[in-house]
Design a protein around this motif. Structure first.
Motif, PDB file in Angstrom:
ATOM      1  N   VAL A 169      -0.441 -20.640  -8.705  1.00  0.00           N
ATOM      2  CA  VAL A 169      -1.078 -19.679  -7.997  1.00  0.00           C
ATOM      3  C   VAL A 169      -1.169 -18.329  -8.969  1.00  0.00           C
ATOM      4  N   PRO A 170      -2.284 -18.236  -9.338  1.00  0.00           N
ATOM      5  CA  PRO A 170      -2.686 -17.088 -10.203  1.00  0.00           C
ATOM      6  C   PRO A 170      -2.051 -15.712  -9.685  1.00  0.00           C
ATOM      7  N   ARG A 171      -1.806 -14.823 -10.892  1.00  0.00           N
ATOM      8  CA  ARG A 171      -1.183 -13.415 -10.429  1.00  0.00           C
ATOM      9  C   ARG A 171      -2.032 -12.800  -9.641  1.00  0.00           C
ATOM     10  N   THR A 172      -3.278 -12.907  -9.773  1.00  0.00           N
ATOM     11  CA  THR A 172      -4.383 -11.891  -9.219  1.00  0.00           C
ATOM     12  C   THR A 172      -4.176 -12.430  -7.665  1.00  0.00           C
ATOM     13  N   PHE A 215       2.178 -18.621 -11.293  1.00  0.00           N
ATOM     14  CA  PHE A 215       3.495 -19.217 -10.914  1.00  0.00           C
ATOM     15  C   PHE A 215       3.146 -20.389 -10.119  1.00  0.00           C
ATOM     16  N   VAL A 216       4.167 -21.357 -10.502  1.00  0.00           N
ATOM     17  CA  VAL A 216       4.068 -22.527  -9.514  1.00  0.00           C
ATOM     18  C   VAL A 216       5.434 -22.810  -9.052  1.00  0.00           C
ATOM     19  N   ILE A 217       5.679 -23.232  -7.867  1.00  0.00           N
ATOM     20  CA  ILE A 217       6.757 -23.748  -7.273  1.00  0.00           C
ATOM     21  C   ILE A 217       7.044 -25.354  -7.103  1.00  0.00           C
ATOM     22  N   ASP A 218       7.835 -26.074  -7.394  1.00  0.00           N
ATOM     23  CA  ASP A 218       8.123 -27.159  -7.377  1.00  0.00           C
ATOM     24  C   ASP A 218       9.513 -27.672  -7.430  1.00  0.00           C
ATOM     25  N   ASP A 219       9.990 -28.993  -7.422  1.00  0.00           N
ATOM     26  CA  ASP A 219      11.278 -29.168  -7.369  1.00  0.00           C
ATOM     27  C   ASP A 219      11.730 -29.793  -8.817  1.00  0.00           C
TER      28      ASP A 219
END
Length: 231
Positions: A169-172, A215-219
């Motif tokens: 997910v881009p900061r923008t 940023f990216v969210i994962d496990d």
């Protein structure tokens, strides 16, 4: 999730904006159709909350223009016009929901949230990433079964991240969707909220930084060798 409120009553507009921000939404305010058109031309919104009796026309005219142009942004009509014929006209012109004044604010916030999720950005009611569970409807977060206390802004950022698990997910995008016109794009507000989230979510970290992107969210506990990421 970013919302545009179109309301000419200054006191009511202030209350609605303040309440929605407290509920975790990024909110902009317009008091006329012309101002709403300008904001819609420059910003992307997940939902509109529109009054009907505005100084420069009926809020339904805005909805009609949007639908004729192919815009699918959900619209909630918030108005004192409570006759059945008024509601029917609203739905016929493309309104997605209709709330009559006076109203219960908790219900308004819940309806706005439901419309934002229905728009397609956030479809599941509960998102699960490893041992992290995010209940989007009840706005609750658990890690390994433990209920966490997040601020409205922290939840808004986490909500956007879990909408696309494994996708950067881009900061923008975070600025555009989770903050409104009051935010300073060049400030470190995103980094501050991400840092708070990481601290509250605990180890192992599920939010990774992709340098220069977002940023990216994962496990995944550790990034692949050579990947341009950092904790």
């Amino acid at each position: 999730m970013r919302v545009l409120v179109v309301e000419d009553d200054r006191e009511l507009g202030r209350v609605v904006v303040s309440g929605l921000r407290s509920a975790g939404f990024a909110v902009d305010l317009a008091d006329r159709l012309a101002e709403a058109d300008l904001k819609l031309a420059t910003n992307a919104y997940d939902c509109l909350v529109v009054d009907r009796g505005l100084p420069d026309g009926d809020g339904l005219a805005l909805v009609d223009r949007l639908r004729r142009a192919g815009a699918r942004v959900p619209v909630l009509m918030l108005t004192a016009m409570d006759a059945v014929a008024d509601r029917v006209a609203g739905f016929q012109d493309g309104t997605d929901d209709y709330v009559v004044k006076p109203f219960a604010f908790a219900e308004l916030a819940a309806r706005v949230g439901a419309l934002c999720r229905r728009a397609g950005r956030l479809r599941p009611s509960v998102a699960v990433v490893g041992d992290l569970e995010v209940d989007l409807g009840r706005r609750r977060v658990r890690r390994s079964g433990v209920l966490l206390a997040l601020t409205a802004k922290e939840f808004a950022v986490l909500e956007l991240l879990v909408a696309g698990v494994g996708q950067v997910v881009p900061r923008t995008d975070l600025i555009e969707c989770c903050w409104d016109e009051m935010a300073e794009p060049m400030s470190n507000v995103v980094d501050a909220v991400i840092a708070q989230l990481r601290r509250k979510l605990g180890a192992p970290a599920v939010i990774r930084t992709v340098r220069g992107v977002g940023f990216v969210i994962d496990d995944v506990e550790e990034p692949a060798a050579g990947a341009p990421v950092s904790r």
